[in-house]
Design a protein around this motif. Structure first.
Motif, PDB file in Angstrom:
ATOM      1  N   TYR A 153      81.771  17.026  47.334  1.00 56.11           N
ATOM      2  CA  TYR A 153      80.366  16.674  47.511  1.00 56.11           C
ATOM      3  C   TYR A 153      79.546  17.948  47.704  1.00 56.11           C
ATOM      4  O   TYR A 153      79.948  18.867  48.417  1.00 56.11           O
ATOM      5  CB  TYR A 153      80.196  15.757  48.725  1.00 56.11           C
ATOM      6  CG  TYR A 153      78.754  15.546  49.098  1.00 56.11           C
ATOM      7  CD1 TYR A 153      77.940  14.700  48.352  1.00 56.11           C
ATOM      8  CD2 TYR A 153      78.201  16.218  50.181  1.00 56.11           C
ATOM      9  CE1 TYR A 153      76.607  14.518  48.692  1.00 56.11           C
ATOM     10  CE2 TYR A 153      76.868  16.036  50.526  1.00 56.11           C
ATOM     11  CZ  TYR A 153      76.085  15.186  49.771  1.00 56.11           C
ATOM     12  OH  TYR A 153      74.765  15.018  50.102  1.00 56.11           O
TER      13      TYR A 153
ATOM     14  N   LYS B  11      75.442  18.653  48.513  1.00 62.24           N
ATOM     15  CA  LYS B  11      74.130  18.070  48.801  1.00 62.24           C
ATOM     16  C   LYS B  11      73.070  18.491  47.788  1.00 62.24           C
ATOM     17  O   LYS B  11      72.245  17.686  47.373  1.00 62.24           O
ATOM     18  CB  LYS B  11      73.697  18.454  50.211  1.00 62.24           C
ATOM     19  CG  LYS B  11      72.373  17.847  50.637  1.00 62.24           C
ATOM     20  CD  LYS B  11      72.060  18.204  52.081  1.00 62.24           C
ATOM     21  CE  LYS B  11      70.741  17.670  52.544  1.00 62.24           C
ATOM     22  NZ  LYS B  11      70.623  16.231  52.578  1.00 62.24           N
TER      23      LYS B  11
ATOM     24  N   GLU C 184      73.147  16.506  44.442  1.00 62.22           N
ATOM     25  CA  GLU C 184      73.040  15.052  44.537  1.00 62.22           C
ATOM     26  C   GLU C 184      71.764  14.564  43.861  1.00 62.22           C
ATOM     27  O   GLU C 184      70.680  15.125  44.058  1.00 62.22           O
ATOM     28  CB  GLU C 184      73.041  14.650  46.012  1.00 62.22           C
ATOM     29  CG  GLU C 184      73.048  13.174  46.240  1.00 62.22           C
ATOM     30  CD  GLU C 184      73.049  12.836  47.720  1.00 62.22           C
ATOM     31  OE1 GLU C 184      73.763  11.896  48.073  1.00 62.22           O
ATOM     32  OE2 GLU C 184      72.339  13.502  48.502  1.00 62.22           O
TER      33      GLU C 184
END
Length: 182
Positions: A138, A140, A143
């Motif tokens: 992941y 940020k 995203e």
């Protein structure tokens, strides 16, 4: 394990061989060799995520871009969801199309979602536990998202819109058209 193609290129439904008896059940939730042989996709999952949600929670449609783009293998451990993915790969013959199916803790089906897809799910039972493997970490800053009710996508969530529970962030996501014009 059985693998079924969906209407979206490179997106597959994975159906495990569930062995049931008077003690309960057993199945392999992931077998790298079988997955790769049956899908033709080399899997290198490096992060597992899990969420718990109440009925009516809609999470999505989310994705990551650039070098942090993710393929996912999603499933429900407890409860039930309507799972949806959208092909956002501009050169794909199924660009802008979506696929949906029910994932639950009864049939144990899984959905493989390739890189370049948006993904979301609507929780259909309280205390649903959703789990997914990712082939990238992941990030940020990578995203992104598309609004769940984009009319151009025409996704039938089969749930009263006034009863949906969304994060503030998901309520403000752009349409696909707006995202592509950014």
């Amino acid at each position: 394990m059985t693998v079924e193609e969906t209407n979206l290129k490179d997106c597959f439904v994975i159906i495990p061989n569930v062995i049931k008896d008077n003690r309960g059940y057993f199945f392999e939730s992931f077998n790298k060799a079988q997955f790769e042989t049956k899908t033709g996709i080399v899997a290198n999952f490096i992060q597992d995520n899990q969420s718990q949600s109440s009925k009516g929670v809609l999470r999505g449609l989310h994705f990551q871009v650039g070098t942090f783009s993710q393929a996912k293998l999603v499933r429900v451990i407890q409860g039930k969801v309507l799972d949806v993915c959208v092909d956002l790969r501009k050169k794909s013959p199924t660009f802008g199309k979506h696929f949906s199916l029910i994932l639950d803790a009864v049939e144990h089906k899984q959905l493989y979602i390739p890189k370049g897809f948006a993904h979301g799910f609507l929780v259909l039972e309280n205390d649903t536990i959703f789990s997914y493997k990712c082939d990238n970490y992941y990030n940020k800053h990578s995203e992104r998202g598309i609004i769940y009710n984009d009319k151009a996508l025409d996704i039938d969530w089969g749930f009263p819109e006034e009863d949906l529970i969304l994060s503030e962030k998901d309520k403000r996501l752009p349409t696909l058209r707006a995202y592509l014009n950014e």
